[in-house]
Design an enzyme around this catalytic site. Sequence first.
Site, PDB file in Angstrom:
ATOM      1  N   LYS A  82      19.541  25.710   1.230  1.00  0.00           N
ATOM      2  CA  LYS A  82      20.361  24.497   1.251  1.00  0.00           C
ATOM      3  C   LYS A  82      20.722  24.130   2.686  1.00  0.00           C
ATOM      4  O   LYS A  82      20.997  25.014   3.516  1.00  0.00           O
ATOM      5  CB  LYS A  82      21.622  24.745   0.418  1.00  0.00           C
ATOM      6  CG  LYS A  82      22.523  23.545   0.209  1.00  0.00           C
ATOM      7  CD  LYS A  82      23.650  23.934  -0.734  1.00  0.00           C
ATOM      8  CE  LYS A  82      24.641  22.811  -0.944  1.00  0.00           C
ATOM      9  NZ  LYS A  82      25.730  23.207  -1.885  1.00  0.00           N
ATOM     10  N   SER A 157      26.869  19.941  -5.081  1.00  0.00           N
ATOM     11  CA  SER A 157      26.223  19.552  -3.848  1.00  0.00           C
ATOM     12  C   SER A 157      24.866  20.216  -3.619  1.00  0.00           C
ATOM     13  O   SER A 157      24.193  19.907  -2.636  1.00  0.00           O
ATOM     14  CB  SER A 157      27.161  19.885  -2.682  1.00  0.00           C
ATOM     15  OG  SER A 157      27.386  21.285  -2.583  1.00  0.00           O
ATOM     16  N   SER A 181      29.177  23.425  -7.377  1.00  0.00           N
ATOM     17  CA  SER A 181      28.004  22.847  -6.714  1.00  0.00           C
ATOM     18  C   SER A 181      26.677  23.523  -7.011  1.00  0.00           C
ATOM     19  O   SER A 181      25.627  23.007  -6.617  1.00  0.00           O
ATOM     20  CB  SER A 181      28.225  22.821  -5.198  1.00  0.00           C
ATOM     21  OG  SER A 181      29.179  21.850  -4.861  1.00  0.00           O
TER      22      SER A 181
END
Length: 472
Positions: A82, A157, A181
């Site tokens: 990420k 996210s 997330s």
Amino acid sequence: MADDLHRLTALEQSRGVRRGDYTAVELTDHHLRRTEDLGQQVGAFITVTADAALRQAERIDKRLAAGDAPDSPLLGCTAPVKDLDLVAGVRCTFGSRVFADFVAPADAHFVKRMRAAGLVISGKTNTPEFGLPCYTENRIAPPARTPWDLRRSAGGSSGGAAAAVATGLAAVAQGSDGGGSIRIPASVTGLVGIKPARGRVGFGPGVDELGELAVLGPLARTVADAAALLDVLIGGSPGDTFAHPHPPERNFLAAAEDEPARLRIGRYRKPVITDVDVHPDCLAAYEQASGLLSDLGHDVEDIDRPFGPDAVDAFETVWAGSVASLPLPEGVAAELMPLTAWLSDKGRGYSAADAFRAIRRMRLVTRSAIEQSIAYDAVLTPALAQVPALVGGLRDDADPAADFEAQKAFTPFTAPYNVTGQPALSFPMRWNDAGLPIGVQLVGRPRDEYTIISLAAQMERAVGDRPGHGMW
């Protein structure tokens, strides 16, 4: 070489590399070609590191030929990181134009563990600015979309990570979870996402944010794949605020292969973060999961929600305060997303005493919530209160306060377990009549990922084959 290697589970992909059915380079190239074809459509990546990935794969093939490859069940699998986390020599934007040109000077410690396990890092996955909202829309990459319906968001996210795995651009992916997330994107893309217990995966060389909400964890298509990646990610370093050493006698992949004993499972469906109606499709998945667990021999009982919206102010104080404390360069306010700027302004309105009172309140809430549920081996809730949202459906640049409230209404079940630090897992329970995945959440006792992994794997075996991949 087959054109559908991405349809294999991550564990199957790795076994094929070890057997010599195909090389790690061939497997990596397969995923990179899919990324080139589909990555922009689903907004999976901010940066693709194709050359570096192929070099990693070449080294794996050489080590296999020499007989000294790592003893890892994910050897040769692609696993992007990420874009909130550091990969040496690769830009790390944090989803923001403010850091569009920042290049990471070193690997995060968990990235080093990924490399040591023979995982191939194929790039940096899309994330909203600083990982703040539960959708993945920013100013530096296309929005992350669920491959089941390209009009709809992949959540956030860790939306790019989920889009990458769900679309077959990667075997597994690393994500992070400060309020849901990992679990939110897993639910809206039909994946398994695990938020491990606080401290299970260290943040080195960085530190835990004040408030202790965020953790690092895996996204994958199956429970066993997710458990195997979690085995790789776990670990810490001297100076970590929290640390839970991995028990040497049993790993998480073994938990996914175990059959759980008869368990006592609590369940509730009343939202925690805000009082909203839960969509009938989400309730249907919750009831289906309850029935399945009962059929599997477990005792399922209704319980009260651990706490209600009256405790949410503390979470919001810490959340906004953490945004206000971001180490941003001077004069970049105009570059920030409206939600980020609003949260930062809100956070600057709190005093140090406000922040410490909020943290104390969260810890008191944690103690009470865990004392209420400790009699249960696991807790079941809906994963979300709504079906996958349209891209732009939650975001409101003109009114960030309304944006924030819309997010709370979308995901009122996940953030409480960032407060308590308990492990939690999103499991893809069903697909609705529109072909959209709907997840449920399993929550474990403190520091007990094993039970919920074992339980989710049992559910996965019971439901059998799931729908195929969204775009494929």
